[in-house]
Design a protein around this motif. Structure first.
Motif, PDB file in Angstrom:
ATOM      1  N   TYR A  20       0.833  -1.211   0.000  1.00 54.23           N
ATOM      2  CA  TYR A  20       0.000   0.000   0.000  1.00 54.23           C
ATOM      3  C   TYR A  20       0.867   1.260   0.000  1.00 54.23           C
ATOM      4  O   TYR A  20       0.583   2.232  -0.708  1.00 54.23           O
ATOM      5  CB  TYR A  20      -0.908  -0.012   1.225  1.00 54.23           C
ATOM      6  CG  TYR A  20      -1.728   1.244   1.405  1.00 54.23           C
ATOM      7  CD1 TYR A  20      -2.922   1.424   0.720  1.00 54.23           C
ATOM      8  CD2 TYR A  20      -1.298   2.259   2.273  1.00 54.23           C
ATOM      9  CE1 TYR A  20      -3.677   2.576   0.887  1.00 54.23           C
ATOM     10  CE2 TYR A  20      -2.048   3.411   2.443  1.00 54.23           C
ATOM     11  CZ  TYR A  20      -3.236   3.558   1.746  1.00 54.23           C
ATOM     12  OH  TYR A  20      -3.964   4.705   1.911  1.00 54.23           O
ATOM     13  N   ILE A  21       1.928   1.253   0.790  1.00 58.47           N
ATOM     14  CA  ILE A  21       2.832   2.400   0.853  1.00 58.47           C
ATOM     15  C   ILE A  21       3.482   2.629  -0.503  1.00 58.47           C
ATOM     16  O   ILE A  21       3.595   3.758  -0.983  1.00 58.47           O
ATOM     17  CB  ILE A  21       3.898   2.200   1.943  1.00 58.47           C
ATOM     18  CG1 ILE A  21       3.235   2.178   3.332  1.00 58.47           C
ATOM     19  CG2 ILE A  21       4.948   3.314   1.893  1.00 58.47           C
ATOM     20  CD1 ILE A  21       4.182   1.846   4.465  1.00 58.47           C
ATOM     21  N   ILE A  22       3.921   1.519  -1.149  1.00 61.57           N
ATOM     22  CA  ILE A  22       4.551   1.640  -2.467  1.00 61.57           C
ATOM     23  C   ILE A  22       3.565   2.207  -3.477  1.00 61.57           C
ATOM     24  O   ILE A  22       3.900   3.065  -4.292  1.00 61.57           O
ATOM     25  CB  ILE A  22       5.063   0.265  -2.946  1.00 61.57           C
ATOM     26  CG1 ILE A  22       6.205  -0.222  -2.052  1.00 61.57           C
ATOM     27  CG2 ILE A  22       5.515   0.329  -4.403  1.00 61.57           C
ATOM     28  CD1 ILE A  22       7.401   0.693  -2.024  1.00 61.57           C
ATOM     29  N   GLU A  23       2.328   1.735  -3.418  1.00 63.94           N
ATOM     30  CA  GLU A  23       1.321   2.173  -4.374  1.00 63.94           C
ATOM     31  C   GLU A  23       1.010   3.662  -4.227  1.00 63.94           C
ATOM     32  O   GLU A  23       0.635   4.338  -5.178  1.00 63.94           O
ATOM     33  CB  GLU A  23       0.048   1.351  -4.189  1.00 63.94           C
ATOM     34  CG  GLU A  23      -0.960   1.513  -5.322  1.00 63.94           C
ATOM     35  CD  GLU A  23      -2.119   0.554  -5.153  1.00 63.94           C
ATOM     36  OE1 GLU A  23      -3.073   0.902  -4.435  1.00 63.94           O
ATOM     37  OE2 GLU A  23      -2.059  -0.549  -5.718  1.00 63.94           O
ATOM     38  N   ASN A  24       1.173   4.170  -3.004  1.00 65.85           N
ATOM     39  CA  ASN A  24       0.913   5.592  -2.728  1.00 65.85           C
ATOM     40  C   ASN A  24       2.215   6.314  -2.395  1.00 65.85           C
ATOM     41  O   ASN A  24       2.277   7.143  -1.493  1.00 65.85           O
ATOM     42  CB  ASN A  24      -0.079   5.708  -1.568  1.00 65.85           C
ATOM     43  CG  ASN A  24      -1.434   5.127  -1.896  1.00 65.85           C
ATOM     44  OD1 ASN A  24      -2.296   5.801  -2.442  1.00 65.85           O
ATOM     45  ND2 ASN A  24      -1.627   3.847  -1.578  1.00 65.85           N
TER      46      ASN A  24
END
Length: 210
Positions: A20-24
């Motif tokens: 999730y962090i990578i995606e955002n």
């Protein structure tokens, strides 16, 4: 061992949360993203050394978008679990410059005080307020005895800005702090209203004096 200030936190995150962090990624600091990359490598979700941080947008994790969507839904109604890693939203140095020059240093002080509040720098916030008040008093006292030239006022405002950014910002927030830029619309409207109010007061006082 590869570690930074976010490593311990990232080790406690699930694979879905890391993905999730990578995606955002645009919302998070480079240091937090680096810790995510290292953790993904340690978990064999990506090959070690396969990707550099600038290429983080194309990291091929093994988590699915369905898992990411599920994670997002679970965080909609509760406090953001990643807010400690996000870039803060602050008024930029250019915004402080503009308000200091075209209004006065005290307006730049207010913007910097907001930034310090966001970053939980209460002691530094008080120091900036005291500086702003003292600098405003000193400036007006000197301007009373100096020639009434707007250029001189600009010089005082620019010096005030320099102290705010080069000393207080650098000391309290870090010279190279990365952050999201906060909109200046609200403070601009308020500043214009305050300026118009004082102009009207001066106009009324001058008219009555005549």
């Amino acid at each position: 061992m590869r570690e930074n200030s976010f490593t311990k936190n990232m080790r406690n995150k699930s694979n879905q949360e890391l993905d999730y962090i990578i995606e955002n990624k645009d919302k998070y600091t480079p240091e937090a993203l680096q810790a995510v990359v290292w953790e993904l490598e340690d978990r064999s979700l990506i090959e070690q050394g396969e990707i550099d941080l600038p290429e983080i947008a194309v990291i091929p994790t093994k988590e699915t978008s369905i898992q990411n969507d599920a994670l997002k839904k679970t965080t909609l109604n509760k406090e953001n679990p990643f807010e400690d890693f996000e870039q803060p939203t602050l008024y930029s140095k250019k915004a402080i410059l503009g308000f200091s020059l075209f209004f006065s240093t005290i307006f730049g002080v207010v913007l910097l005080m907001y930034n310090l509040k966001v970053m939980n720098k209460q002691k530094e916030r008080t120091q900036v307020l005291v500086f702003g008040i003292l600098y405003m008093i000193l400036s007006y006292a000197l301007l009373e005895v100096l020639p009434k030239i707007y250029f001189i006022t600009l010089i005082f405002n620019f010096i005030g800005y320099g102290i705010l950014v080069e000393y207080f910002w650098s000391k309290s927030l870090g010279k190279d702090l990365q952050h999201e830029k906060k909109s200046i619309t609200k403070p601009l409207v308020i500043s214009l209203l305050i300026t118009v109010f004082f102009v009207l007061l001066i106009f009324v006082a001058t008219t009555n004096g005549l």
